[in-house]
Design a protein around this motif. Structure first.
Motif, PDB file in Angstrom:
ATOM      1  N   VAL A   4       0.849  -1.188   0.000  1.00 54.88           N
ATOM      2  CA  VAL A   4       0.000   0.000   0.000  1.00 54.88           C
ATOM      3  C   VAL A   4       0.885   1.238   0.000  1.00 54.88           C
ATOM      4  O   VAL A   4       1.875   1.299   0.740  1.00 54.88           O
ATOM      5  CB  VAL A   4      -0.929   0.024   1.243  1.00 54.88           C
ATOM      6  CG1 VAL A   4      -1.795   1.281   1.227  1.00 54.88           C
ATOM      7  CG2 VAL A   4      -1.798  -1.225   1.289  1.00 54.88           C
ATOM      8  N   GLY A   5       0.528   2.227  -0.808  1.00 54.40           N
ATOM      9  CA  GLY A   5       1.263   3.484  -0.823  1.00 54.40           C
ATOM     10  C   GLY A   5       1.221   4.167   0.535  1.00 54.40           C
ATOM     11  O   GLY A   5       0.196   4.138   1.232  1.00 54.40           O
ATOM     12  N   VAL A   6       2.317   4.780   0.931  1.00 56.15           N
ATOM     13  CA  VAL A   6       2.403   5.368   2.275  1.00 56.15           C
ATOM     14  C   VAL A   6       1.406   6.498   2.473  1.00 56.15           C
ATOM     15  O   VAL A   6       1.056   6.840   3.611  1.00 56.15           O
ATOM     16  CB  VAL A   6       3.837   5.875   2.568  1.00 56.15           C
ATOM     17  CG1 VAL A   6       4.826   4.715   2.545  1.00 56.15           C
ATOM     18  CG2 VAL A   6       4.251   6.957   1.574  1.00 56.15           C
ATOM     19  N   GLU A   7       0.935   7.100   1.379  1.00 52.77           N
ATOM     20  CA  GLU A   7      -0.013   8.205   1.494  1.00 52.77           C
ATOM     21  C   GLU A   7      -1.464   7.729   1.600  1.00 52.77           C
ATOM     22  O   GLU A   7      -2.370   8.515   1.899  1.00 52.77           O
ATOM     23  CB  GLU A   7       0.133   9.147   0.284  1.00 52.77           C
ATOM     24  CG  GLU A   7      -0.474   8.649  -1.017  1.00 52.77           C
ATOM     25  CD  GLU A   7       0.298   7.487  -1.653  1.00 52.77           C
ATOM     26  OE1 GLU A   7      -0.280   6.815  -2.525  1.00 52.77           O
ATOM     27  OE2 GLU A   7       1.463   7.264  -1.269  1.00 52.77           O
ATOM     28  N   ASN A   8      -1.698   6.457   1.376  1.00 47.08           N
ATOM     29  CA  ASN A   8      -3.063   5.918   1.374  1.00 47.08           C
ATOM     30  C   ASN A   8      -3.440   5.471   2.793  1.00 47.08           C
ATOM     31  O   ASN A   8      -3.467   4.289   3.115  1.00 47.08           O
ATOM     32  CB  ASN A   8      -3.168   4.749   0.398  1.00 47.08           C
ATOM     33  CG  ASN A   8      -4.601   4.340   0.116  1.00 47.08           C
ATOM     34  OD1 ASN A   8      -5.521   4.678   0.864  1.00 47.08           O
ATOM     35  ND2 ASN A   8      -4.799   3.600  -0.954  1.00 47.08           N
ATOM     36  N   ILE A   9      -3.734   6.443   3.635  1.00 43.81           N
ATOM     37  CA  ILE A   9      -3.966   6.176   5.048  1.00 43.81           C
ATOM     38  C   ILE A   9      -5.181   5.279   5.267  1.00 43.81           C
ATOM     39  O   ILE A   9      -5.162   4.376   6.116  1.00 43.81           O
ATOM     40  CB  ILE A   9      -4.138   7.496   5.831  1.00 43.81           C
ATOM     41  CG1 ILE A   9      -2.882   8.381   5.649  1.00 43.81           C
ATOM     42  CG2 ILE A   9      -4.384   7.215   7.305  1.00 43.81           C
ATOM     43  CD1 ILE A   9      -1.603   7.731   6.128  1.00 43.81           C
ATOM     44  N   ALA A  10      -6.240   5.497   4.499  1.00 40.51           N
ATOM     45  CA  ALA A  10      -7.454   4.693   4.676  1.00 40.51           C
ATOM     46  C   ALA A  10      -7.167   3.214   4.434  1.00 40.51           C
ATOM     47  O   ALA A  10      -7.608   2.344   5.204  1.00 40.51           O
ATOM     48  CB  ALA A  10      -8.556   5.188   3.740  1.00 40.51           C
ATOM     49  N   SER A  11      -6.417   2.907   3.361  1.00 46.12           N
ATOM     50  CA  SER A  11      -6.104   1.507   3.069  1.00 46.12           C
ATOM     51  C   SER A  11      -5.133   0.923   4.088  1.00 46.12           C
ATOM     52  O   SER A  11      -5.241  -0.251   4.463  1.00 46.12           O
ATOM     53  CB  SER A  11      -5.524   1.375   1.659  1.00 46.12           C
ATOM     54  OG  SER A  11      -6.526   1.612   0.685  1.00 46.12           O
ATOM     55  N   LEU A  12      -4.184   1.739   4.552  1.00 47.15           N
ATOM     56  CA  LEU A  12      -3.260   1.256   5.585  1.00 47.15           C
ATOM     57  C   LEU A  12      -4.019   0.893   6.862  1.00 47.15           C
ATOM     58  O   LEU A  12      -3.735  -0.128   7.500  1.00 47.15           O
ATOM     59  CB  LEU A  12      -2.198   2.312   5.873  1.00 47.15           C
ATOM     60  CG  LEU A  12      -1.152   2.541   4.775  1.00 47.15           C
ATOM     61  CD1 LEU A  12      -0.295   3.761   5.090  1.00 47.15           C
ATOM     62  CD2 LEU A  12      -0.272   1.309   4.591  1.00 47.15           C
ATOM     63  N   LYS A  13      -5.001   1.713   7.220  1.00 44.28           N
ATOM     64  CA  LYS A  13      -5.815   1.401   8.395  1.00 44.28           C
ATOM     65  C   LYS A  13      -6.578   0.090   8.187  1.00 44.28           C
ATOM     66  O   LYS A  13      -6.650  -0.760   9.078  1.00 44.28           O
ATOM     67  CB  LYS A  13      -6.798   2.539   8.675  1.00 44.28           C
ATOM     68  CG  LYS A  13      -6.167   3.790   9.257  1.00 44.28           C
ATOM     69  CD  LYS A  13      -7.237   4.838   9.531  1.00 44.28           C
ATOM     70  CE  LYS A  13      -6.624   6.085  10.169  1.00 44.28           C
ATOM     71  NZ  LYS A  13      -7.656   7.120  10.426  1.00 44.28           N
ATOM     72  N   GLY A  14      -7.164  -0.061   6.985  1.00 42.35           N
ATOM     73  CA  GLY A  14      -7.908  -1.281   6.697  1.00 42.35           C
ATOM     74  C   GLY A  14      -7.030  -2.511   6.767  1.00 42.35           C
ATOM     75  O   GLY A  14      -7.449  -3.562   7.288  1.00 42.35           O
ATOM     76  N   CYS A  15      -5.803  -2.398   6.265  1.00 45.85           N
ATOM     77  CA  CYS A  15      -4.881  -3.539   6.303  1.00 45.85           C
ATOM     78  C   CYS A  15      -4.503  -3.901   7.733  1.00 45.85           C
ATOM     79  O   CYS A  15      -4.435  -5.088   8.094  1.00 45.85           O
ATOM     80  CB  CYS A  15      -3.620  -3.212   5.498  1.00 45.85           C
ATOM     81  SG  CYS A  15      -3.869  -3.153   3.708  1.00 45.85           S
ATOM     82  N   GLU A  16      -4.246  -2.882   8.566  1.00 46.91           N
ATOM     83  CA  GLU A  16      -3.895  -3.183   9.952  1.00 46.91           C
ATOM     84  C   GLU A  16      -5.066  -3.840  10.676  1.00 46.91           C
ATOM     85  O   GLU A  16      -4.867  -4.772  11.472  1.00 46.91           O
ATOM     86  CB  GLU A  16      -3.450  -1.905  10.667  1.00 46.91           C
ATOM     87  CG  GLU A  16      -2.056  -1.444  10.245  1.00 46.91           C
ATOM     88  CD  GLU A  16      -1.437  -0.477  11.234  1.00 46.91           C
ATOM     89  OE1 GLU A  16      -1.605  -0.696  12.459  1.00 46.91           O
ATOM     90  OE2 GLU A  16      -0.795   0.489  10.794  1.00 46.91           O
ATOM     91  N   ARG A  17      -6.264  -3.384  10.406  1.00 48.62           N
ATOM     92  CA  ARG A  17      -7.437  -4.025  11.031  1.00 48.62           C
ATOM     93  C   ARG A  17      -7.570  -5.484  10.573  1.00 48.62           C
ATOM     94  O   ARG A  17      -8.106  -6.326  11.290  1.00 48.62           O
ATOM     95  CB  ARG A  17      -8.708  -3.244  10.697  1.00 48.62           C
ATOM     96  CG  ARG A  17      -8.797  -1.878  11.355  1.00 48.62           C
ATOM     97  CD  ARG A  17     -10.160  -1.252  11.167  1.00 48.62           C
ATOM     98  NE  ARG A  17     -10.222   0.056  11.802  1.00 48.62           N
ATOM     99  CZ  ARG A  17     -10.159   1.217  11.150  1.00 48.62           C
ATOM    100  NH1 ARG A  17     -10.055   1.224   9.823  1.00 48.62           N
ATOM    101  NH2 ARG A  17     -10.206   2.363  11.803  1.00 48.62           N
ATOM    102  N   ALA A  18      -7.087  -5.753   9.361  1.00 48.54           N
ATOM    103  CA  ALA A  18      -7.150  -7.117   8.820  1.00 48.54           C
ATOM    104  C   ALA A  18      -6.001  -7.989   9.314  1.00 48.54           C
ATOM    105  O   ALA A  18      -5.881  -9.140   8.893  1.00 48.54           O
ATOM    106  CB  ALA A  18      -7.142  -7.071   7.292  1.00 48.54           C
ATOM    107  N   GLY A  19      -5.146  -7.444  10.184  1.00 46.85           N
ATOM    108  CA  GLY A  19      -4.074  -8.230  10.783  1.00 46.85           C
ATOM    109  C   GLY A  19      -2.710  -8.047  10.149  1.00 46.85           C
ATOM    110  O   GLY A  19      -1.767  -8.774  10.478  1.00 46.85           O
TER     111      GLY A  19
END
Length: 240
Positions: free
Chosen positions: A186-201
């Motif tokens: 995930v691109g470092v600027e894509n905060i929404a996707s980074l959050k989603g990935c962390e929630r997914a483990g």
């Protein structure tokens, strides 16, 4: 590049040009052409260990995960749907991946079996195909690794936390491939996707830098140490 490879490249660009004209995605096409000439992009490779305990996030609507079917394609990846230009382009890129026939696409579906999220799972046996299609922007997968790529949520289904729940469940399908670790980028600027990935483990594990100069692509991967991982996280334990 051999004649066959050159022919495939020409055909790919011809199709992209045709789709641009038919769909009116001139702005996105121009943006991507510019990036191919000169650009720098920083992304995190996030990793999940499937042997560690993880509670699947709950979406705002009930969902289930299953393999993508032919009947799902026009419902989630219609390239000519009445959506904005950016989403039409996102659909087009997933259709290209689907037509290439690599990876295992999965969808998250709502209680009416309407597909609301799609993502592809790749195993190490597909390293060559992944490298060719994605131009080497992903590292070689080890025997116990898998890759998730091509995530897409139609606009009408966004804002329901479907990504994190669906991604969490699709990642677990990698165990069927013999994988322990699952990667996604995930691109470092894509905060929404980074959050989603962390929630997914998934947690940051790799720094990836892509640099293009005069059309020539250079990709660098670097493992992150523990301090870098913590700095890169967008969700802290108390806010996850």
């Amino acid at each position: 590049m051999d004649v066959q490879g050159l022919g495939a490249t020409v055909a790919r660009y011809a199709r992209a040009a045709r789709y641009t004209v038919e769909s009116g995605t001139y702005k996105d096409t121009a943006k991507r052409l510019g990036q191919r000439v000169s650009s720098s992009h920083h992304a995190y490779g996030l990793k999940r260990d499937l042997t560690l305990p993880h509670e699947t996030p709950v979406a705002k609507i009930p969902i289930a995960v299953r393999p993508l079917t032919d009947a799902d394609v026009p419902r989630i990846l219609d390239e000519h749907a009445e959506v904005d230009e950016a989403e039409r382009w996102e659909r087009h890129t997933r259709v290209r991946l689907l037509e290439r026939g690599i990876g295992s696409p999965y969808v998250a579906v709502d209680p009416d079996d309407d597909p609301c999220y799609v993502q592809w799972l790749f195993g190490p046996r597909e390293n060559d195909e992944v490298r060719e299609f994605f131009h080497g922007i992903f590292p070689e997968l080890g025997a116990d690794e898998a890759l998730l790529e091509g995530a897409f949520t139609p606009t009408r289904h966004q804002g329901k936390r479907i990504m994190s729940a669906g991604m969490s469940m699709i990642a677990e399908k990698a165990a069927d491939l013999g994988a322990r670790h699952v990667l996604t980028f995930v691109g470092v600027e894509n905060i929404a996707s980074l959050k989603g990935c962390e929630r997914a483990g998934f947690l940051p594990a790799i720094d990836r830098w892509e640099t293009r100069r005069l059309g020539r692509l250079r990709v660098e991967f670097r493992p992150m140490d523990a301090d870098e991982v913590e700095r890169a996280r967008v969700l802290k334990p108390s806010s996850s």
